[in-house]
Write a protein that holds these residues in place. Structure first.
Motif, short mmCIF file in Angstrom:
data_model
loop_
_atom_site.label_atom_id
_atom_site.label_comp_id
_atom_site.label_asym_id
_atom_site.label_seq_id
_atom_site.Cartn_x
_atom_site.Cartn_y
_atom_site.Cartn_z
N ALA A 1 -9.22 -10.61 6.32
CA ALA A 1 -9.60 -12.07 5.86
C ALA A 1 -8.55 -12.78 7.01
O ALA A 1 -7.69 -11.97 7.59
CB ALA A 1 -9.08 -12.51 4.68
N SER A 2 -8.95 -14.04 7.23
CA SER A 2 -7.70 -14.77 8.00
C SER A 2 -7.68 -16.07 7.36
O SER A 2 -8.69 -16.79 6.88
CB SER A 2 -8.19 -14.95 9.51
OG SER A 2 -9.50 -15.65 9.71
N GLN B 1 3.61 -1.46 6.82
CA GLN B 1 2.89 -1.91 8.31
C GLN B 1 2.67 -3.32 8.10
O GLN B 1 1.44 -3.71 8.48
CB GLN B 1 1.70 -0.88 8.43
CG GLN B 1 1.95 0.42 8.73
CD GLN B 1 0.97 1.37 8.76
OE1 GLN B 1 0.13 1.32 9.62
NE2 GLN B 1 0.96 2.22 7.56
N ALA B 2 3.53 -4.11 7.65
CA ALA B 2 3.24 -5.70 7.66
C ALA B 2 4.19 -6.30 8.24
O ALA B 2 5.11 -5.60 9.08
CB ALA B 2 3.50 -5.99 6.04
N THR B 3 3.77 -7.66 8.51
CA THR B 3 4.65 -8.62 9.33
C THR B 3 4.96 -9.69 8.59
O THR B 3 4.01 -10.33 8.07
CB THR B 3 3.78 -8.78 10.60
OG1 THR B 3 3.51 -7.59 11.31
CG2 THR B 3 4.59 -10.05 11.44
N LYS C 1 -4.32 -7.10 2.63
CA LYS C 1 -4.43 -5.97 3.43
C LYS C 1 -5.45 -6.70 4.56
O LYS C 1 -6.09 -7.27 4.37
CB LYS C 1 -5.34 -4.95 2.73
CG LYS C 1 -5.54 -3.78 3.43
CD LYS C 1 -6.88 -2.98 3.38
CE LYS C 1 -7.90 -4.14 4.06
NZ LYS C 1 -9.29 -3.22 3.79
N ASN C 2 -4.60 -6.22 5.96
CA ASN C 2 -5.49 -6.66 7.05
C ASN C 2 -6.09 -8.11 6.93
O ASN C 2 -7.11 -8.48 7.01
CB ASN C 2 -6.56 -5.69 7.10
CG ASN C 2 -7.40 -5.94 8.57
OD1 ASN C 2 -6.71 -6.23 9.48
ND2 ASN C 2 -8.66 -5.68 8.47
N ALA C 3 -5.10 -8.98 7.05
CA ALA C 3 -5.27 -10.38 6.75
C ALA C 3 -3.98 -11.05 7.46
O ALA C 3 -2.86 -10.95 6.98
CB ALA C 3 -5.58 -10.77 5.16
N ALA C 4 -4.51 -12.13 8.22
CA ALA C 4 -3.45 -13.00 8.76
C ALA C 4 -3.30 -14.44 7.69
O ALA C 4 -4.44 -14.86 7.67
CB ALA C 4 -3.77 -13.39 10.23
N ALA D 1 4.78 -8.26 -4.76
CA ALA D 1 3.64 -8.37 -3.79
C ALA D 1 3.73 -6.93 -3.37
O ALA D 1 4.36 -6.23 -3.12
CB ALA D 1 4.21 -9.40 -2.94
N ASN D 2 2.21 -6.97 -2.83
CA ASN D 2 2.26 -5.71 -2.28
C ASN D 2 1.29 -5.96 -0.65
O ASN D 2 0.14 -6.41 -0.63
CB ASN D 2 0.76 -4.89 -2.85
CG ASN D 2 0.51 -3.59 -2.45
OD1 ASN D 2 1.11 -3.07 -1.64
ND2 ASN D 2 -0.39 -3.04 -3.16
N LEU D 3 2.04 -5.78 0.33
CA LEU D 3 1.77 -6.25 1.63
C LEU D 3 1.34 -4.76 1.91
O LEU D 3 2.22 -4.21 2.70
CB LEU D 3 2.79 -6.92 2.48
CG LEU D 3 3.25 -8.14 1.79
CD1 LEU D 3 4.54 -8.94 2.55
CD2 LEU D 3 2.23 -9.00 1.11
N ARG D 4 0.06 -4.55 2.42
CA ARG D 4 -0.53 -3.33 3.05
C ARG D 4 -0.66 -3.48 4.59
O ARG D 4 -0.50 -4.73 5.14
CB ARG D 4 -1.77 -3.00 2.32
CG ARG D 4 -1.42 -2.55 0.80
CD ARG D 4 -2.79 -2.65 -0.02
NE ARG D 4 -3.43 -1.69 0.80
CZ ARG D 4 -5.16 -1.34 0.52
NH1 ARG D 4 -5.42 -2.51 -0.27
NH2 ARG D 4 -5.79 -0.84 1.16
N PRO D 5 -1.16 -2.36 5.07
CA PRO D 5 -1.29 -2.50 6.61
C PRO D 5 -1.91 -3.88 7.13
O PRO D 5 -2.95 -4.37 6.52
CB PRO D 5 -1.87 -1.18 6.85
CG PRO D 5 -1.33 -0.13 5.78
CD PRO D 5 -1.35 -1.20 4.48
N GLN D 6 -1.33 -4.28 8.31
CA GLN D 6 -1.89 -5.40 8.83
C GLN D 6 -1.82 -6.67 7.79
O GLN D 6 -2.60 -7.57 8.41
CB GLN D 6 -3.14 -5.25 9.60
CG GLN D 6 -2.96 -4.39 10.93
CD GLN D 6 -2.49 -2.84 10.66
OE1 GLN D 6 -3.10 -2.28 10.24
NE2 GLN D 6 -1.28 -2.81 11.42
N ALA D 7 -1.00 -6.65 7.00
CA ALA D 7 -0.70 -7.90 6.21
C ALA D 7 0.12 -8.66 7.38
O ALA D 7 1.09 -8.13 7.80
CB ALA D 7 -0.07 -7.78 4.85
N HIS D 8 -0.17 -10.04 7.61
CA HIS D 8 0.63 -10.76 8.61
C HIS D 8 0.92 -12.06 8.04
O HIS D 8 -0.19 -12.97 8.09
CB HIS D 8 -0.19 -10.86 9.83
CG HIS D 8 0.61 -11.35 10.95
ND1 HIS D 8 0.52 -10.94 12.20
CD2 HIS D 8 1.71 -12.32 10.94
CE1 HIS D 8 1.22 -11.86 12.94
NE2 HIS D 8 2.03 -12.52 12.10
#
Ligand code: UD1
Ligand code: CA
Length: 462
Positions: A370-371, A317-319, A351-354, A330-337
């Motif tokens: 984080a952002s 669930q990454a972008t 995780k959950n970071a733009a 690399a481990n891009l977890r949900p909402q990694a953008h």
């Protein structure tokens, strides 16, 4: 035309799967078998779908949710009995009713559409799929009279020695006239080898009434393969996987090693992208054009843009936007953008970071909740401490920042645009724009200390 409805039989346990889960929830290319069947029906224009559940009903409901209606068969007394349990839901249905099992994941939309078309065109009481197998054992055999008309079905266990030689089988994909189905079902008897109420007995009953029986014969027996055990599940997986990979290859995607790549049915890939070995793409995943994924990469329900590169990595669930890169490891977890042209290197978890454009996080880092702005450099070993054991907190890092290696950012905290964090800092307060933050013990040098200590140790030795 009256709209078609369908009944999917899924009350059996599927003993040969040797599983605590009901058979039909086992997946082929990441999609449960019964969901493959549901989709094929929906795509063929079937209006209402009733799934007959019994064994493991909750698991089946968890997979299909409210995309279908349900009927419960609490005791498994045979396929005709199973269909009868759907009667309360469909008894007023005047259109055609398809009946099929939930364990035929390879059945195509085209075949269902053809059956419906023949049924409608012939105004049939019953339209059957049939197919001819070299080894028909286990299946019900189709009985025809001298003029070739279908007059019944005989289950394998009830066949005479001559009937066992019949190679035309009943794949158990039927289309009934709704009213005819529910008129005849109560008349089915269970005086047969298995003591079950057999749905295929309706074939003979319709024939005896002089009702019109049409058939659709398929040359592709794979389609009708019912999955009964894990090995058949694996084989179906291979067939479906090859079909999907071939489709992508024909659309301009390079598939380096088909035997080691699995792509789910809901994945879209742009032209000139390359999929390297040992890669799994599943869920609702989109890969743009000119991207390279793999080797050894797993991507689930993620969106990857054009000209991206994901190398030996894991995305869920990454972008990843245009031109961004991640990996290896690399481990891009949900909402990694990842915004355009970001660079994520080895052993980095997000995780959950733009992450803003052109920002680089190259080594051994955890960024969660984080952002980060654009053109920022995050050094090796930086950690956002987002969790105090009870709540999650946010870290904000601006653009054009430099966060030195091994810094610990204790959230909530804000590092403003154009600021600098010295390596090894523990940051607990905001860092204003343009500042350097340094939060670590001061270094002290004790002159000659080591020389003296080493000399003392040396004389101890002997
Ligand atoms: C059935 C057909 C057979 C056909 C074959 C094709 C019957 C009697 N025979 O045999 O002619 O060649 O399919 O694969 O229909 N089910 C229920 N409730 C029950 C019994 C079965 O929901 O009480 C479900 C099972 O979960 C399964 C499907 O119906 O999904 C088929 O039942 P099964 O007993 O396996 O029939 P087959 O022996 O495969
Ligand atoms: Ca059986």
């Amino acid at each position: 035309m009256n709209k078609p409805a369908a009944i999917i039989l899924a009350a059996g346990q599927g003993t040969r799967m040797k599983s605590s889960l009901p058979k039909v929830v086992h997946s082929v290319c990441g999609v449960p078998m019964v969901e493959w069947v549901r989709r094929a029906l929906v795509e063929a224009g079937v209006e209402r779908i009733v799934v007959v559940v019994g064994h493991g009903a909750d698991h089946v409901r968890a997979v299909l949710g409210d995309s279908v209606e349900y009927a419960v068969q609490s005791e498994q007394l045979g396929t005709a009995h199973a269909v009868r349990s759907a009667e309360p839901v469909l008894k007023d249905w005047y259109g055609p009713v398809m009946v099929l099992a939930g364990d035929v994941p390879m059945l195509s939309t085209e075949t269902i559409s053809s059956i419906l078309k023949i049924h409608e065109g012939d105004s049939a009481a019953l339209t059957l799929a049939t197919c001819t197998l070299d080894d028909p054992s286990g299946y019900g055999r189709i009985l025809r009279n001298e003029s070739g008309a279908i007059i019944g079905n005989r289950e394998h266990k009830d066949c005479s020695p001559e009937q066992l030689n019949i190679k035309e089988i009943n794949p158990a994909v039927y289309c009934f006239s709704g009213p005819k189905l529910f008129e005849l079902l109560p008349q089915v008897k269970n005086n047969n080898a298995q003591g079950e109420y057999y749905l295929p007995d309706l074939i003979e009953m319709v024939a005896n009434q002089g009702g019109k029986i049409s058939s659709f014969t398929s040359n592709d027996p794979d389609e009708f393969r019912g999955i009964n055990d894990r090995w058949q599940l694996s084989q179906a997986g291979q067939i479906v996987r090859d079909r999907i990979l071939q489709q992508h290859a024909q659309n301009g995607v390079t598939i380096i090693d088909p035997g080691s790549i699995t792509i789910g049915p809901d994945v879209a890939i742009g032209q000139d992208s390359v999929i390297h070995p040992n890669t799994v793409l599943e869920g609702k995943t989109t890969i743009g054009a000119n991207s390279e994924i793999g080797p050894n990469t797993w991507v689930k329900s993620s969106t990857v843009g054009n000209r991206c590169r994901a190398f030996m990595s894991h995305l869920d669930q990454a972008t990843m936007e245009e031109g961004s890169r991640c990996g290896p490891f690399a481990n891009l977890r949900p909402q990694a953008h990842l915004k355009p042209s970001t660079k994520i290197g080895n052993f980095v978890e997000i995780k959950n970071a733009a992450i803003g454009p052109n920002t680089s996080i190259s080594h051994l880092t955890y960024i969660g909740d984080a952002s980060i702005g654009s053109n920022t450099n995050i050094g090796a070993g930086v950690i956002t401490c987002n969790y105090d054991g009870f709540h999650k907190f946010h870290t904000e890092i601006g653009s054009d920042c430099f966060v030195g290696s091994n810094s610990t950012l204790v959230a909530p905290v804000k590092i403003e645009d154009g600021s600098f964090v010295a390596a090894g800092s523990v940051i607990t307060k905001g860092v204003p724009s343009g500042a350097m933050a340094i939060g670590r013990g001061r270094q002290e040098n004790k002159e000659q200390w080591y020389t003296v200590w080493r000399a003392a140790k040396g004389s101890e030795k002997k």
